[in-house]
Design an enzyme around this catalytic site. Structure first.
Site, PDB file in Angstrom:
ATOM      1  N   LYS A  91      16.976   7.508  64.701  1.00 46.71           N
ATOM      2  CA  LYS A  91      17.237   8.567  63.729  1.00 46.71           C
ATOM      3  C   LYS A  91      16.010   8.790  62.836  1.00 46.71           C
ATOM      4  O   LYS A  91      15.328   7.845  62.457  1.00 46.71           O
ATOM      5  CB  LYS A  91      18.460   8.204  62.881  1.00 46.71           C
ATOM      6  N   SER A 166      25.613  12.538  59.409  1.00 46.20           N
ATOM      7  CA  SER A 166      24.236  13.009  59.417  1.00 46.20           C
ATOM      8  C   SER A 166      23.431  12.552  60.634  1.00 46.20           C
ATOM      9  O   SER A 166      22.296  13.000  60.821  1.00 46.20           O
ATOM     10  CB  SER A 166      23.520  12.553  58.142  1.00 46.20           C
ATOM     11  N   SER A 190      28.482   8.781  58.757  1.00 46.18           N
ATOM     12  CA  SER A 190      27.404   9.478  59.448  1.00 46.18           C
ATOM     13  C   SER A 190      27.088   8.971  60.838  1.00 46.18           C
ATOM     14  O   SER A 190      26.333   9.610  61.567  1.00 46.18           O
ATOM     15  CB  SER A 190      26.131   9.443  58.593  1.00 46.18           C
TER      16      SER A 190
END
Length: 473
Positions: A91, A166, A190
């Site tokens: 990420k 996210s 997330s």
């Protein structure tokens, strides 16, 4: 060669991009497949899908092929590492040396990171081939693939839908077959929300189980994969200690790959209502109820768990995080502030005039949420619930209701377990009539990450509805 008991149906696919990490390691060891072949297959998948999916940032196929060749040589010399040659993504907010970390927003300067953050360092040390970073929304404060810096990330099951966030790009990349291993982060849902909406497995481990840098209240990193077993394989590497995280747990050499569990006699709670937020979609309710019934049929003792998150708790958390976001955004110059996603800017401005007493009350409500979560669940071995009250929503929206004054109406099932430090996973529970994935949340007692993986593996095997992974034609 007979099939391995650890292989999934996808491991027999002619496309190596769909193979699990376990199958790749087995094939590297017997020299039937090389890391270079796998890297080329995943790169080809990315090049075919990425123009429509937009899940990646800083994709570097040349570096990936170079690392795959180095991995191939280690296998040939008998010097292979634990994850050698397995493609992986990280990420965007997890630093990798030499790559800027914009945190999803166009407002930050693009300064190359000086070093790998712990998760990236552990994967690289163990020989994983890092292909790219994955996208996220501004400051990680949306359950969406919408960002002022990255292109709009879409859901591979339906390109008109959102992948969630996210860890938006990580969820989309896992479902699309951009290699077996993906790392996301989670501070309120997330990892689990995009895992649910993209139909993959995502583990939010116990707080501190995987070292991170920088640390923050409730924030964790965790694996996002197509199978539970691949996530367990990642955990063996990701959990190794790192002195940069002063909030990490003492390292334990846990039996990550021992996923056997006897469901008979387990006390499993079922929390069907979140207590606040959006009304639960009937198709999600049916899928979670079916899971509970199948666990009961396997011998588990099932009991209802009443909702425990209150409006005061959720609004207090909202106040705290608005003020926390405004501390960053309000410090920007006018030109930089104007670059922040308007939804996030409007939401954060709600924290501008909060008093110290209001912010302190909000933090106390997060502590109240922590106590309530443990009190409601401690007498159970595990708790089942929906991951979200809704399925994947329109790709262009910042949240299911797209209202910055009501930003967290969809996280009532997930956020409390960040506050309580408990491990919690999303594992696919089936699909809606329209073909959208539904996630089942499995929550464990504090620090029982291995137990959550074991029950998730049991469910993965029990789940009566399995579909081929999406293909973008």
């Amino acid at each position: 060669m007979p099939p391995s008991p650890h292989r999934s149906a996808q491991d027999s696919s002619p496309d190596l991009a769909d193979w699990s990490g376990f199958a790749l390691l087995e094939s590297f060891a017997n020299r039937s497949v090389s890391p270079v072949e796998v890297a080329k297959a995943v790169i080809a998948r990315i090049e075919a899908y990425e123009p429509r999916l937009q899940a990646l940032y800083a994709f570097d196929p040349e570096a990936a092929l170079r690392d795959a060749k180095a991995s191939e040589q280690r296998w040939l010399k008998g010097e292979a590492r634990a994850l050698d040659g397995i493609p992986a993504t990280i990420k965007e907010n997890i630093a990798t040396r030499g790559t800027p970390v914009p945190l999803g927003t166009a407002a930050r300067p693009l300064v190359p990171a000086a070093a790998d953050a712990p998760s990236a360092a552990r994967l690289r040390e163990d020989g994983a081939v890092l292909l790219a970073k994955t996208t996220m929304p501004d400051y990680g404060m949306l359950s969406s693939g919408l960002s002022s810096f990255h292109p709009l990330t879409r859901n591979p099951w339906d390109l008109s839908r959102n992948p969630g966030g996210s860890s938006a790009g990580a969820g989309a990349a896992a479902a699309a077959g951009y290699g077996p291993f993906h790392v996301g982060t989670d501070i309120g849902g997330s990892i689990r929300l995009p895992a649910s909406w993209c139909g993959v497995f995502g583990l939010k481990p116990s707080f501190g189980r995987i070292p991170i840098d920088p640390t923050y209240y409730g924030r964790v990193a965790g694996p996002m994969t197509r199978t539970v077993r691949d996530a367990a394989l990642m955990m063996a590497s990701l959990t190794r200690p790192d002195p940069r995280d002063p909030m990490s747990l003492p390292y334990q050499d846990l039996p990550w790959l021992d996923l056997a569990i006897d469901v008979r006699g387990l006390r499993i709670g079922v929390m069907m209502e979140a207590g606040i937020g959006l009304t639960l979609d009937p198709e999600i309710r049916t899928a979670v109820e079916r899971a509970a019934q199948l666990f009961a049929a396997a011998g588990a003792v099932i009991e209802e768990v009443p909702p425990f998150v209150t409006r005061e708790m959720l609004d207090g958390l909202d106040d705290f995080w608005r003020q926390r976001a405004w501390a960053d955004i309000g410090a920007l110059g006018e030109e930089e502030r104007a670059k922040v996603l308007p939804y996030i800017r409007q939401w954060a401005e709600g924290g501008r005039n909060l008093t110290g007493a209001q912010v302190y009350h909000g933090m106390n409500q997060m502590m109240a949420m922590r106590h309530a979560a443990v009190a409601a669940t401690h007498r159970f071995d595990f708790v089942l619930s929906p991951v979200a009250p809704c399925v994947a929503y329109a790709a262009e929206l910042a949240s299911p209701i797209h209202d910055p004054e009501r930003p967290f109406e969809h996280i009532g099932y997930t956020v409390a377990f960040n506050m309580s430090d408990q491990p919690a996973a999303s594992v696919n529970a089936g699909f809606t009539k329209a073909g959208l994935p539904i996630g089942l949340q499995i929550v464990g007692r504090r620090f029982d990450d291995v137990g959550v993986l074991r029950l998730s593996q049991a469910w993965e095997e029990m789940c009566p509805e399995k579909r081929p992974w999406p293909r973008l034609s």
